[in-house]
Design a protein around this motif. Structure first.
Motif, PDB file in Angstrom:
ATOM      1  N   GLY A 101      -3.902  49.322  -4.078  1.00  0.00           N
ATOM      2  CA  GLY A 101      -4.046  48.200  -2.964  1.00  0.00           C
ATOM      3  C   GLY A 101      -5.197  48.726  -1.908  1.00  0.00           C
ATOM      4  O   GLY A 101      -5.703  47.996  -1.208  1.00  0.00           O
ATOM      5  N   ALA A 102      -5.705  49.873  -2.033  1.00  0.00           N
ATOM      6  CA  ALA A 102      -6.624  50.471  -1.232  1.00  0.00           C
ATOM      7  C   ALA A 102      -8.270  50.097  -1.747  1.00  0.00           C
ATOM      8  O   ALA A 102      -8.943  50.951  -2.208  1.00  0.00           O
ATOM      9  CB  ALA A 102      -6.560  51.899  -0.728  1.00  0.00           C
TER      10      ALA A 102
ATOM     11  N   ILE B 150      -7.171  50.570   4.225  1.00  0.00           N
ATOM     12  CA  ILE B 150      -7.998  49.786   3.844  1.00  0.00           C
ATOM     13  C   ILE B 150      -7.472  48.664   2.591  1.00  0.00           C
ATOM     14  O   ILE B 150      -6.554  49.219   1.962  1.00  0.00           O
ATOM     15  CB  ILE B 150      -9.217  50.242   3.206  1.00  0.00           C
ATOM     16  N   GLY B 151      -8.064  47.534   2.475  1.00  0.00           N
ATOM     17  CA  GLY B 151      -7.252  46.662   1.433  1.00  0.00           C
ATOM     18  C   GLY B 151      -6.406  45.625   1.911  1.00  0.00           C
ATOM     19  O   GLY B 151      -5.553  45.965   2.873  1.00  0.00           O
ATOM     20  N   GLY B 152      -6.638  44.312   1.821  1.00  0.00           N
ATOM     21  CA  GLY B 152      -5.818  43.299   2.069  1.00  0.00           C
ATOM     22  C   GLY B 152      -5.786  42.836   3.479  1.00  0.00           C
ATOM     23  O   GLY B 152      -6.639  43.407   4.175  1.00  0.00           O
TER      24      GLY B 152
ATOM     25  N   ARG C   4     -14.426  50.015  -4.275  1.00  0.00           N
ATOM     26  CA  ARG C   4     -13.807  50.902  -4.995  1.00  0.00           C
ATOM     27  C   ARG C   4     -12.286  51.354  -4.670  1.00  0.00           C
ATOM     28  O   ARG C   4     -11.882  51.052  -3.580  1.00  0.00           O
ATOM     29  CB  ARG C   4     -14.614  52.372  -4.725  1.00  0.00           C
ATOM     30  N   ARG C   5     -11.660  51.458  -5.771  1.00  0.00           N
ATOM     31  CA  ARG C   5     -10.133  51.552  -5.520  1.00  0.00           C
ATOM     32  C   ARG C   5      -9.923  53.129  -5.145  1.00  0.00           C
ATOM     33  O   ARG C   5     -10.090  54.168  -5.801  1.00  0.00           O
ATOM     34  CB  ARG C   5      -9.554  51.437  -6.685  1.00  0.00           C
TER      35      ARG C   5
ATOM     36  N   ALA D  40     -14.410  54.876   3.645  1.00  0.00           N
ATOM     37  CA  ALA D  40     -14.357  54.277   2.357  1.00  0.00           C
ATOM     38  C   ALA D  40     -15.457  53.413   1.808  1.00  0.00           C
ATOM     39  O   ALA D  40     -15.672  52.495   2.561  1.00  0.00           O
ATOM     40  CB  ALA D  40     -13.262  53.773   1.924  1.00  0.00           C
ATOM     41  N   PRO D  41     -16.216  53.493   0.743  1.00  0.00           N
ATOM     42  CA  PRO D  41     -17.093  52.525   0.268  1.00  0.00           C
ATOM     43  C   PRO D  41     -16.538  51.106  -0.022  1.00  0.00           C
ATOM     44  O   PRO D  41     -15.446  51.234  -0.742  1.00  0.00           O
ATOM     45  CB  PRO D  41     -17.732  53.155  -0.832  1.00  0.00           C
TER      46      PRO D  41
ATOM     47  N   SER E  49     -12.572  44.233  -0.847  1.00  0.00           N
ATOM     48  CA  SER E  49     -13.073  43.289  -1.589  1.00  0.00           C
ATOM     49  C   SER E  49     -14.042  42.568  -0.650  1.00  0.00           C
ATOM     50  O   SER E  49     -13.825  41.928   0.448  1.00  0.00           O
ATOM     51  CB  SER E  49     -12.012  42.372  -1.921  1.00  0.00           C
ATOM     52  N   GLY E  50     -15.363  42.456  -1.267  1.00  0.00           N
ATOM     53  CA  GLY E  50     -16.329  41.749  -0.144  1.00  0.00           C
ATOM     54  C   GLY E  50     -16.573  42.369   1.049  1.00  0.00           C
ATOM     55  O   GLY E  50     -16.423  43.678   1.121  1.00  0.00           O
TER      56      GLY E  50
END
Lengths: 289, 379
Positions: free
Chosen positions: A250-251, A211-213, A244-245, A240-241, A254-255
């Motif tokens: 990087g994980a 997750i992330g990016g 939360r990092r 993953a919620p 966002s929104g």
């Protein structure tokens, strides 16, 4: 062949006398990596374990030993400085293991590397290994086998899990690259996919995202447009919620962007076979090889 | 790390950005006194919590006088917004707003640069603007070697303001915001809204700053702004023990080495029909004390029905983790079943240590997850 590291790799270890640096230098030497130099300011003249000369600066190490690759184990507070130094000394491949480098430091490091044509792998990564040839970083050598599957991943131990599945079921690896879990990294999925596509000894690629990016989405577009070799993909963090990092800097979702569902859908659209769990890797690869 | 609005306002003010007066109150009486000090006009009372949508949740109220400010503060203090209890309110003069815009800076992962974003559609959720009307947001990737140049800032400011004096003032604010971004080690700084008042002046009415956690070691002044009352106690305890822990709603407690494998383990729990109770990364080193802390934090959650260890030894050594588990269960007798998966570096020694203490260990991740899910359901 293989990508990025092989028998031609002549390695300088930045932070060779530190706790992590000394432990992993021994592991790398034991694996057969040509560790030609170490750097710890103030310790020039020492010889690590009786075999590796230590220098005050990377420039000295390069001049005396023709090192062509650097690996960095120094603490986060001085890691950006170590990367600048390696690039200034003309090292073309720099592997940053250190976790916890501030992102704003990386905004200054990356253009500096770009101007000098240096490649950074990481930071916050386990490094890379071309099984049977060279290992740079901390990936345990004993779980890897030489072979023809390329592996590229944002994670450390999850990579080991998947490599372990491959090795124990008879699929060796050409090179396994951990690109790192930070938001700003030097080498992307696309750089690795492109190198694997060009490598005559790689037949298929396993890509492990999280997750992330949007790196995985961009990689999916690249696979669809450019790759002829089969690609298998996995995304960690389906449960993953948002906001939360998850351990890796990087994980973070966002929104509504950066979710596992969005990345898995991008993989599927690009013709990448999507693993639902790590144990799916071998069956999916065997269908495509 | 998120800062509160009042902390972010202080930082912006120190960087020269015009921020209206205002003070923070922890009681209704303090709120009344602040309102009285601010003069005779109306004030706004705003909940200070790390959550968006404070206004919709009833956490932002307009008060005509100090008595009303105290009454609103009494209601807002102690209120729960998105699971967070309000401990403080900001009391500030109600602004006489003529226009609202948005100015923010983030680090963009794709261009690998800080990106300044501005929009004339201020005052509302910028993510919503980005999703629905992306053309209303102007972006500029800044070269960090030179910083935000004056003409770049003015160029963007002229997209927001026709009046040249206002545009110049906004350009100054953008450069000050950029300086603040690097000075505090932020991953986000945002003024929303940046308002013009009836007399034509600009002011930062609301501010948000998120700090990169990796900056905190070298910025003790910023680290001191952490508000632990705004976090789950289990997460505070985990951070103090050097663990990364995030509480979730399920019943299968997870203790894993490595963030990626920890996420994949949670996903596999779900795949086999269970629900993970947490994310927990014990990190690369396998100090037995960390295992003790991890087990204590996981089992403090009453909804945990089974605990799953998933360890793939690399730097982490199997025998260290095994010793940690044995030690932890002596200090802290377990009331729920424990399923251990252990493979990689020093696997044989680890399995042996566990066997002697009466535990069994599996080597296959899927098998371990299946067992943990089954045990959590049976309990």
């Amino acid at each position: 062949m293989s990508i990025f590291v092989d028998q031609q790799t002549r390695l300088v270890v930045q932070g060779i006398t530190g706790r992590d640096g000394s432990f992993h230098t021994r592991q790398m030497i034991g694996y057969g990596t040509k560790v030609v130099a170490g750097v710890t300011p103030g310790k020039a003249g020492q010889v690590f374990d009786g075999v590796v000369p230590v220098f005050n600066t990377v420039a000295d190490a390069v001049r005396e030993t023709q090192a062509n690759t650097s690996v960095i184990y120094v603490p986060a507070a001085v890691a950006a400085s170590a990367i600048f130094e390696a690039a200034d000394a003309g090292i073309p491949l720099i592997v940053g293991i250190t976790e916890g480098i501030p992102v704003l430091d990386m905004t200054r490091v990356l253009p500096y590397l770009h101007e000098r044509g240096a490649r950074l792998i990481g930071p916050n990564c386990p490094g890379l290994i071309s099984p049977g040839r060279s290992k740079v970083g901390i990936i345990p050598g004993n779980i890897c086998r030489p072979g023809r599957v390329g592996v590229v991943s944002r994670s450390g131990t999850l990579t080991y899990e998947i490599v372990h599945q491959l090795s124990t079921q008879g699929l060796g690896q050409s090179t396994c690259v951990g690109i790192g879990g930070d938001p700003l990294i030097g080498t992307s999925f696309i750089h690795c996919l492109s190198a694997f596509e060009a490598d005559a000894e790689t037949d298929a690629v396993v890509m492990i995202g999280e997750i992330g990016g949007t790196d995985e989405q961009q990689a999916a577009d690249f696979v669809q447009q450019t790759m002829t070799k089969p690609v298998i993909g996995f995304i960690a963090g389906q449960t993953a919620p948002p906001g939360r990092r998850m351990g890796h800097a990087g994980a973070i979702i966002s929104g509504s962007s950066g979710t596992a569902a969005e990345k898995m859908a991008a993989f599927a659209r690009a013709g990448i076979a999507v693993m639902k769990r790590p144990a799916d890797v071998v069956p999916l690869l065997k269908e495509r090889l | 790390m998120n800062l509160h609005e009042y902390q972010a306002r202080d930082i912006l003010r120190r960087h020269g950005i015009p921020v209206p007066p205002g003070e923070v109150a922890a009681t209704a009486d303090e709120a009344r006194a602040i309102a009285a000090r601010l003069g005779s006009g109306p004030v706004v009372v705003k909940a200070q919590v790390h959550a968006g949508g404070r206004g919709k949740a009833g956490g932002v109220k307009l008060a005509a006088n100090p008595t009303e400010a105290a009454a609103h503060a009494a209601k807002i203090l102690g209120m729960t917004i998105k699971g967070l209890t309000v401990q403080r309110v900001l009391v500030a003069p109600a602004a006489d707003i003529a226009s609202e815009s948005y100015v923010g800076i983030i680090v963009d992962r794709t261009s690998q640069r800080p990106v300044l974003m501005v929009s004339a559609a201020g005052g509302i959720d910028i993510e919503e603007v980005a999703a629905r009307t992306p053309e209303k947001i102007q972006r500029l990737a800044v070269d960090p070697r030179y910083g935000l140049l004056a003409h770049q800032a003015l160029g963007l400011a002229l997209q927001l303001y026709r009046d040249i004096a206002q545009a110049r003032a906004a350009a100054d604010i953008m450069q000050q915001l950029y300086a603040a971004f690097y000075a505090v080690g932020a991953s986000l700084t945002e003024i929303n809204p940046l308002v013009t008042t009836r007399d034509g002046a600009l002011a930062a009415l609301d501010a948000k700053i998120v700090i990169d956690d990796n900056e905190l070691d070298r910025r003790p002044d910023i680290a001191a702004l952490r508000d632990t009352s705004a976090e789950a106690p289990s997460e505070v305890a985990a951070r103090e023990a050097g663990l990364t822990f995030i509480k979730l709603e399920g019943t299968v407690g997870c203790c894993v080495n490595g963030a990626g494998l920890a996420m994949a383990t949670m996903d596999l729990v779900k795949y086999y029909g269970g629900e993970p109770a947490n994310f927990l990364d014990i990190g690369g080193s396998s100090n037995p004390q960390k295992v003790v802390s991890a087990l204590r934090i996981i089992t403090a959650d009453p909804s945990v029905r089974a605990v799953l260890f998933n360890i793939f030894g690399g730097i982490t050594r199997g025998d260290d983790v095994a010793n940690g588990i044995v030690q932890a269960t002596k200090v802290l007798p377990l009331k729920v079943p424990l399923v251990i998966r252990l493979t990689g570096t020093n696997e044989e020694q680890g399995v042996q240590i566990l066997k002697q203490a009466g535990f069994s260990a599996l080597t296959d991740m899927d098998e371990a997850v299946k067992q943990a899910v089954a045990q959590a359901k049976a309990a």
